[in-house]
Design a protein around this motif. Structure first.
Motif, PDB file in Angstrom:
ATOM      1  N   GLU A  17       0.556  -1.217   0.069  1.00 47.93           N
ATOM      2  CA  GLU A  17      -0.043   0.375   0.167  1.00 47.93           C
ATOM      3  C   GLU A  17       0.775   1.338   0.195  1.00 47.93           C
ATOM      4  OE1 GLU A  17      -3.017  -3.109   1.037  1.00 47.93           O
ATOM      5  OE2 GLU A  17      -0.322  -2.768   1.698  1.00 47.93           O
ATOM      6  N   GLN A  75      -9.724   3.901   3.407  1.00 42.54           N
ATOM      7  CA  GLN A  75      -8.812   4.445   5.063  1.00 42.54           C
ATOM      8  C   GLN A  75      -8.169   4.129   4.248  1.00 42.54           C
ATOM      9  OE1 GLN A  75      -7.408   2.316   8.994  1.00 42.54           O
ATOM     10  NE2 GLN A  75      -8.402   1.946   7.428  1.00 42.54           N
ATOM     11  N   ASP A  76      -6.949   5.150   4.119  1.00 41.76           N
ATOM     12  CA  ASP A  76      -5.278   5.922   4.214  1.00 41.76           C
ATOM     13  C   ASP A  76      -5.298   6.650   2.907  1.00 41.76           C
ATOM     14  OD1 ASP A  76      -4.676   2.125   4.026  1.00 41.76           O
ATOM     15  OD2 ASP A  76      -4.372   3.238   5.464  1.00 41.76           O
ATOM     16  N   ASN A  86     -10.081  -0.352   3.187  1.00 38.65           N
ATOM     17  CA  ASN A  86      -8.924   0.504   3.484  1.00 38.65           C
ATOM     18  C   ASN A  86      -9.415   0.602   1.886  1.00 38.65           C
ATOM     19  OD1 ASN A  86      -8.159  -1.770   2.052  1.00 38.65           O
ATOM     20  ND2 ASN A  86      -6.406  -1.513   2.965  1.00 38.65           N
ATOM     21  N   ASP A 127      -4.754  -9.413  10.754  1.00 38.22           N
ATOM     22  CA  ASP A 127      -3.739  -7.698  11.644  1.00 38.22           C
ATOM     23  C   ASP A 127      -5.153  -7.250  12.670  1.00 38.22           C
ATOM     24  OD1 ASP A 127      -3.503  -4.132   9.338  1.00 38.22           O
ATOM     25  OD2 ASP A 127      -3.923  -4.850  12.078  1.00 38.22           O
ATOM     26  N   TRP A 147      -4.782  -8.272   3.150  1.00 36.12           N
ATOM     27  CA  TRP A 147      -6.326  -6.766   2.403  1.00 36.12           C
ATOM     28  C   TRP A 147      -6.005  -6.975   1.074  1.00 36.12           C
ATOM     29  CZ3 TRP A 147      -7.601  -3.761   5.416  1.00 36.12           C
ATOM     30  CH2 TRP A 147      -7.241  -2.861   6.863  1.00 36.12           C
ATOM     31  N   PHE A 187     -10.875  -1.987  13.552  1.00 39.62           N
ATOM     32  CA  PHE A 187     -11.772  -1.328  12.313  1.00 39.62           C
ATOM     33  C   PHE A 187     -13.322  -2.146  12.460  1.00 39.62           C
ATOM     34  CE2 PHE A 187      -8.543   0.366  11.296  1.00 39.62           C
ATOM     35  CZ  PHE A 187      -6.554  -0.473  10.678  1.00 39.62           C
ATOM     36  N   LYS A 222      -4.977   9.231   7.665  1.00 43.12           N
ATOM     37  CA  LYS A 222      -3.978   9.227   9.121  1.00 43.12           C
ATOM     38  C   LYS A 222      -2.303   9.703   8.527  1.00 43.12           C
ATOM     39  CE  LYS A 222      -4.547   5.014   9.247  1.00 43.12           C
ATOM     40  NZ  LYS A 222      -4.422   3.501   9.249  1.00 43.12           N
ATOM     41  N   ARG A 251       0.842   3.469   1.563  1.00 40.07           N
ATOM     42  CA  ARG A 251       1.415   4.795   2.838  1.00 40.07           C
ATOM     43  C   ARG A 251       1.817   3.737   3.386  1.00 40.07           C
ATOM     44  NH1 ARG A 251      -1.966   2.909   8.902  1.00 40.07           N
ATOM     45  NH2 ARG A 251       0.552   4.101   8.752  1.00 40.07           N
ATOM     46  N   TRP A 252       2.222   2.572   3.194  1.00 42.59           N
ATOM     47  CA  TRP A 252       4.037   2.412   3.733  1.00 42.59           C
ATOM     48  C   TRP A 252       5.494   2.958   3.749  1.00 42.59           C
ATOM     49  CZ3 TRP A 252       2.418   0.738   7.926  1.00 42.59           C
ATOM     50  CH2 TRP A 252       1.387  -0.300   8.663  1.00 42.59           C
ATOM     51  N   ASN A 296      -5.257  -4.521  13.872  1.00 42.32           N
ATOM     52  CA  ASN A 296      -5.864  -3.270  13.101  1.00 42.32           C
ATOM     53  C   ASN A 296      -7.216  -4.199  12.975  1.00 42.32           C
ATOM     54  OD1 ASN A 296      -4.329  -1.636  14.279  1.00 42.32           O
ATOM     55  ND2 ASN A 296      -3.370  -0.884  12.339  1.00 42.32           N
ATOM     56  N   ASP A 316       1.972   1.442  14.859  1.00 41.84           N
ATOM     57  CA  ASP A 316       0.861   1.240  13.739  1.00 41.84           C
ATOM     58  C   ASP A 316      -0.473  -0.251  14.547  1.00 41.84           C
ATOM     59  OD1 ASP A 316      -1.121   0.572  10.930  1.00 41.84           O
ATOM     60  OD2 ASP A 316      -0.559   2.478  11.406  1.00 41.84           O
ATOM     61  N   ARG A 317      -0.158  -1.289  13.833  1.00 42.45           N
ATOM     62  CA  ARG A 317      -0.618  -3.121  14.682  1.00 42.45           C
ATOM     63  C   ARG A 317       0.072  -3.006  15.533  1.00 42.45           C
ATOM     64  NH1 ARG A 317       0.086  -5.644   8.633  1.00 42.45           N
ATOM     65  NH2 ARG A 317      -0.768  -3.864   7.082  1.00 42.45           N
TER      66      ARG A 317
HETATM   67  C1  GAL Z   1      -3.434  -2.154   8.132  1.00 42.38           C
HETATM   68  C2  GAL Z   1      -3.619  -0.112   7.773  1.00 42.38           C
HETATM   69  C3  GAL Z   1      -4.417   0.372   7.180  1.00 42.38           C
HETATM   70  C4  GAL Z   1      -3.767  -0.707   5.663  1.00 42.38           C
HETATM   71  C5  GAL Z   1      -3.540  -1.612   5.782  1.00 42.38           C
HETATM   72  C6  GAL Z   1      -3.322  -2.925   4.830  1.00 42.38           C
HETATM   73  O1  GAL Z   1      -3.145  -2.382   9.471  1.00 42.38           O
HETATM   74  O2  GAL Z   1      -3.715   0.645   9.549  1.00 42.38           O
HETATM   75  O3  GAL Z   1      -3.480   1.653   7.200  1.00 42.38           O
HETATM   76  O4  GAL Z   1      -3.075   0.034   5.361  1.00 42.38           O
HETATM   77  O5  GAL Z   1      -3.228  -2.442   7.397  1.00 42.38           O
HETATM   78  O6  GAL Z   1      -1.658  -2.456   4.838  1.00 42.38           O
END
Ligand code: GAL
Length: 360
Positions: free
Chosen positions: A66, A271-272, A248, A187, A221, A193, A292, A68-69, A189, A142-143
């Motif tokens: 993703e 999300q993201d 997401n 995960d 994911w 969620f 975020k 974001r990473w 998270n 994050d996680r």
């Molecule tokens: C989650 C993260 C999200 C999303 C997802 C997939 O842990 O909080 O922002 O990106 O992983 O990598």
């Protein structure tokens, strides 16, 4: 069977070698400047070990799939270096065994603190015991790593993420058939969620306004899996959807493909704040995403890591239960983004440009 096990073993070792070699070429930037100067990995490591008085931080990522990473990686490396530390990042390509091997490698390289985005909440607990045996502290980034004595957890209020997603979708359609498309159940998270979304949906389900007709996690994911799973559900059930809560932007993209020509008529969350998702919000096929600030998260995590490396106690704003006990934690606020506040939230902050979003 034995031959198969052996083959799998050697393939994963080979994969580990390839990924770690790739990381020391591209992803793992001890000091990104070094690699851009055409320095070899060895030279970069030489330089790194020569600055051993500087605190040395290892950043073990689950994946770089993703967008974001990449932002987390760049922001974290910059924050550590700005605060006088050295950093090395490795990414495990979504493979828990490889992540454990990479964590061992960083520990053997002498990191003072290990910052981990676990591939699997439970599976990564082995990294914590391995690190503690070597006197290395572990921050869950994050996680949350579950079932282990993590030293600190830095993330967002992830239950609130789910609440924001469900609220935004119910604002669009207050009744009817809703689908919940979750993230990877491995995960922690994704579990938070979903809990947040159910906090909002439960009362509406009890009143009969809402029917939760589909509720599924998405392996790894993976957007393609999200698309396939929802498509096969829609093809084999005579049910119409009125809204989809996708965990997401990646899974939201898969959902919107599965909706086909209904895309735009059925509200979909995300999300993201990925660029593709922001463009979908502008064109009207996605309803919202959750922003975020990775810069804020990375900055806080880097500060905590370097204070830990200096032997300082880290004040805990709160604690989060991980099955092993209440982990000292720092949780940041997520923000809902819809077409109304894209400019003030993402463009004015420089996160995205007007050109990128609107093509102006
Ligand atoms: C989650 C993260 C999200 C999303 C997802 C997939 O842990 O909080 O922002 O990106 O992983 O990598």
């Amino acid at each position: 069977m034995k031959i198969l096990v052996k083959t799998v073993f050697w393939i994963s070792i080979f994969m580990l070698f390839v990924i770690t070699a790739a990381c020391s070429g591209g992803d793992s930037s001890t000091n990104s400047a070094d690699s851009s100067e055409g320095g070899t990995a060895e030279a970069a490591d030489q330089k790194l070990r020569s600055n051993q008085e500087d605190p040395y931080v290892g950043f073990a990522l689950d994946t770089l799939r993703e967008d974001r990473w990449y932002r987390d990686k760049d922001a974290f490396e910059a924050a550590v270096q700005e605060q006088g530390g050295q950093v090395k990042t490795l990414a495990a390509n979504g493979n828990q065994d490889i992540q454990i091997q990479q964590a061992r490698l960083l520990i053997n390289e002498g990191v003072d603190v290990l910052v981990v985005v676990p591939t699997e909440a439970e599976g990564a607990s082995e990294i914590v015991s391995m690190a503690h045996d070597a006197g290395v502290k572990v921050i869950s980034y994050d996680r949350l790593i579950r079932g282990a004595d993590v030293d600190h957890y830095v993330s967002f209020d992830n239950e609130k993420v789910g609440e924001l997603q469900a609220e935004a979708i119910l604002n669009q359609t207050g009744e009817g058939n809703v689908a919940y498309v979750g993230g990877a159940e491995s995960d922690n998270n994704a579990v938070l969620f979903r809990e947040g979304a159910m906090n909002v949906l439960n009362s509406r389900m009890e009143s009969g306004d809402i029917n939760l007709v589909y509720d599924s996690y998405t392996e790894g994911w993976d957007p393609e899996t999200a698309r396939e799973d929802l498509s096969s559900f829609l093809n084999s059930n005579d049910v119409s959807l009125d809204a989809v809560i996708a965990a997401n932007d990646g899974t939201a993209g898969g959902v919107i493909e599965a909706l086909g020509n209904q895309a735009g008529d059925i509200p979909v969350s995300g999300q993201d704040a990925e660029l593709e998702a922001i463009r979908r919000i502008v064109e009207g096929t996605q309803t919202m995403t959750v922003y975020k600030s990775m810069e804020d998260l990375a900055g806080r995590a880097a500060g905590i890591a370097l204070n830990m490396a200096a032997g300082e106690d880290i004040p805990a704003e709160t604690t989060v239960e991980n099955g092993q006990g209440g982990i000292p934690s720092t949780l940041l606020e997520p923000v809902t983004v819809t077409e109304e506040n894209i400019d003030e939230t993402l463009i004015e902050s420089g996160y995205l440009t007007e050109e990128e979003v609107y093509g102006n």
